[in-house]
Design an enzyme around this catalytic site. Sequence first.
Site, short mmCIF file in Angstrom:
data_model
loop_
_atom_site.label_atom_id
_atom_site.label_comp_id
_atom_site.label_asym_id
_atom_site.label_seq_id
_atom_site.Cartn_x
_atom_site.Cartn_y
_atom_site.Cartn_z
N CYS A 34 0.65 -1.27 0.10
CA CYS A 34 -0.04 -0.01 -0.08
C CYS A 34 0.67 1.33 0.04
O CYS A 34 0.56 2.22 -0.66
CB CYS A 34 -0.94 0.10 1.21
SG CYS A 34 -0.06 -0.43 2.88
N HIS A 71 -2.44 6.64 4.04
CA HIS A 71 -0.97 6.70 4.48
C HIS A 71 -0.78 8.08 3.83
O HIS A 71 -1.14 8.54 2.85
CB HIS A 71 -0.35 5.61 3.61
CG HIS A 71 -0.61 4.29 4.13
ND1 HIS A 71 -1.25 4.15 5.51
CD2 HIS A 71 -0.24 3.09 3.62
CE1 HIS A 71 -1.03 2.71 5.64
NE2 HIS A 71 -0.37 2.15 4.50
#
Lengths: 337, 337
Positions: free
Chosen positions: B130, B244
């Site tokens: 990710c 993120h």
Amino acid sequence: MSEKVVAILGATGVVGTQMLQCLEERDFPVSRLVPLASARSAGKTLTFRGEEVAIQEARPEAFEGVDIVLGAAGDDIAKALLPEAAARGAVCVDNSHAFRLDPDVPLVVPEINAGDIANHPRNIIANPNCATIIGLVPTYPLHKAAGLRRMIVSTYQAASGAGMPGLRELQRETSVLANGGEMGDTSPFAYQLAANLIPQIGSFKDEGYTSEEWKMQNEGRKIMHLPEVRVNCTCVRVPVMRSHSESITCEFDRPLTPDQAREILAAAPGVKVVDDPATLSYPMPLDTSDQDLVYVGRIRRDLSAPEGVSSLTFWCCGDQIRKGAATNAVQIAEYLV
Amino acid sequence: MSEKVVAILGATGVVGTQMLQCLEERDFPVSRLVPLASARSAGKTLTFRGEEVAIQEARPEAFEGVDIVLGAAGDDIAKALLPEAAARGAVCVDNSHAFRLDPDVPLVVPEINAGDIANHPRNIIANPNCATIIGLVPTYPLHKAAGLRRMIVSTYQAASGAGMPGLRELQRETSVLANGGEMGDTSPFAYQLAANLIPQIGSFKDEGYTSEEWKMQNEGRKIMHLPEVRVNCTCVRVPVMRSHSESITCEFDRPLTPDQAREILAAAPGVKVVDDPATLSYPMPLDTSDQDLVYVGRIRRDLSAPEGVSSLTFWCCGDQIRKGAATNAVQIAEYLV
């Protein structure tokens, strides 16, 4: 060591309150404490060494007879009042940004350049920016060993950098997240901080860098006596209460291995090496809060360094209110007595 | 475009649930959905396009007649079951780490290397890590323009990277912070995450880097077809729910100004430029959650770059569950139909 009359300018703020506590903890030779704050707080009291002391309004006359001023106010108040204190014979250790780059004002992290304290022609000594102090305490011993050439820093900065209002706001937002309610006005932060990150601290300046980001280079050059060192800093506010953390990559003139760096840092003042992958030991802001050392770990070779470039990467955390502000100022004051 | 029988392996987890939603949102041509999970969930139902669908136990026979498998399980289950699905003629798009570096398995971010999808001799296509996806989506267009040589990355990774247990744990800890009570066991995190930072994601590997940190270099080289690029990554878990963020410095072979970079990124697929200091506009994880673009901002010259080195610094944020996992997998699957 003779006792001194010590004033704290901004005695009711988060840094001023911590300065008071540091004076007590470190048994600083105070003959009389003079807590100064805005007219709003004047007449209230605070407790120092078990005794009630009246807060006075911060005005020029309040500095009569004061030997040392610890400045924990903002730039404007510092600019207006500290020259008045200095003119009355006090030596001021100021935590604001107002005088930091003045060539006649030493800018000091005692572990790095305590020798600069003695020469203070304006009777003002400046305390550096908090993220700068916490980043440089572990970087400087590595510089002494290998010659610092370049720093790339990403910070993870605590709410306390915005003072008591910052701490209270993060607590309020945390409660709203947990229990519902309106997020509403998030000041002193431009945006919600809880469960978020804000990649801006201070105001935007040249080249798209913020004032906070420029400090790491401008103050770092002065403190380390390295007018050519180049620093790239990205400052980010994170939902943590009072410890700043930093991810730092340093390029050096000479080779330096991670093992050598650990050995150097283990012997360096103000630093605690916490760096053992086997026991999942590394610095974390919860562990570094309410103490005075900068913890450093995750020390490793910079995998991205071009052939022939000596470069290390590490992670450090330190208490923003203590070593980032109050403790560093009281340490400087200790050199004055 | 013919309709396909689509299985989701790990359909009850946070990524599997998001994959289901992405299939609906993107109107993926599903003739029949086969949600697979552990025996514990078998027999329960979930809703897809307004209809109840029974969850089946994830066993080799469950893949009979399946055209496409979206894998949202861990490495061990992926290794055990996806070859069984592939042997039965399904093409698998797998989000685990199990096959990512296998030379016979393409590793794909569609905005970067969609051309690699066609050649999948094992009938498995891997979805990257990710943080790697979110960092590379804005980095790759800059590479195309100027030739990427070196990346230095510090991440600020959300709780969702640890799946549903990670999300629930951060919520629980937030409630304890706000309302009191015992912090107790903090799993899946090694330490308390709320009001803290954990500078370890994954396990420690060579040279003191974690598995998560190595992925940015190892996967990045494969995805970008840049076997020599050097990446230094520091991965940090932060108390944020599902986006993120990354602070990235890139060195290039050729000159590239911040204005040129903004222009390139404004035209790049999967990217949204949010970069206006005058209006305090920059990417923040709260703003990038529950959507598919990677936001990029704080684009500026790297002040630390040595003379003659072309280097930029920027900040990006993206939804870890969507673009970091589920959306990217469904995008790959779209190339298969």
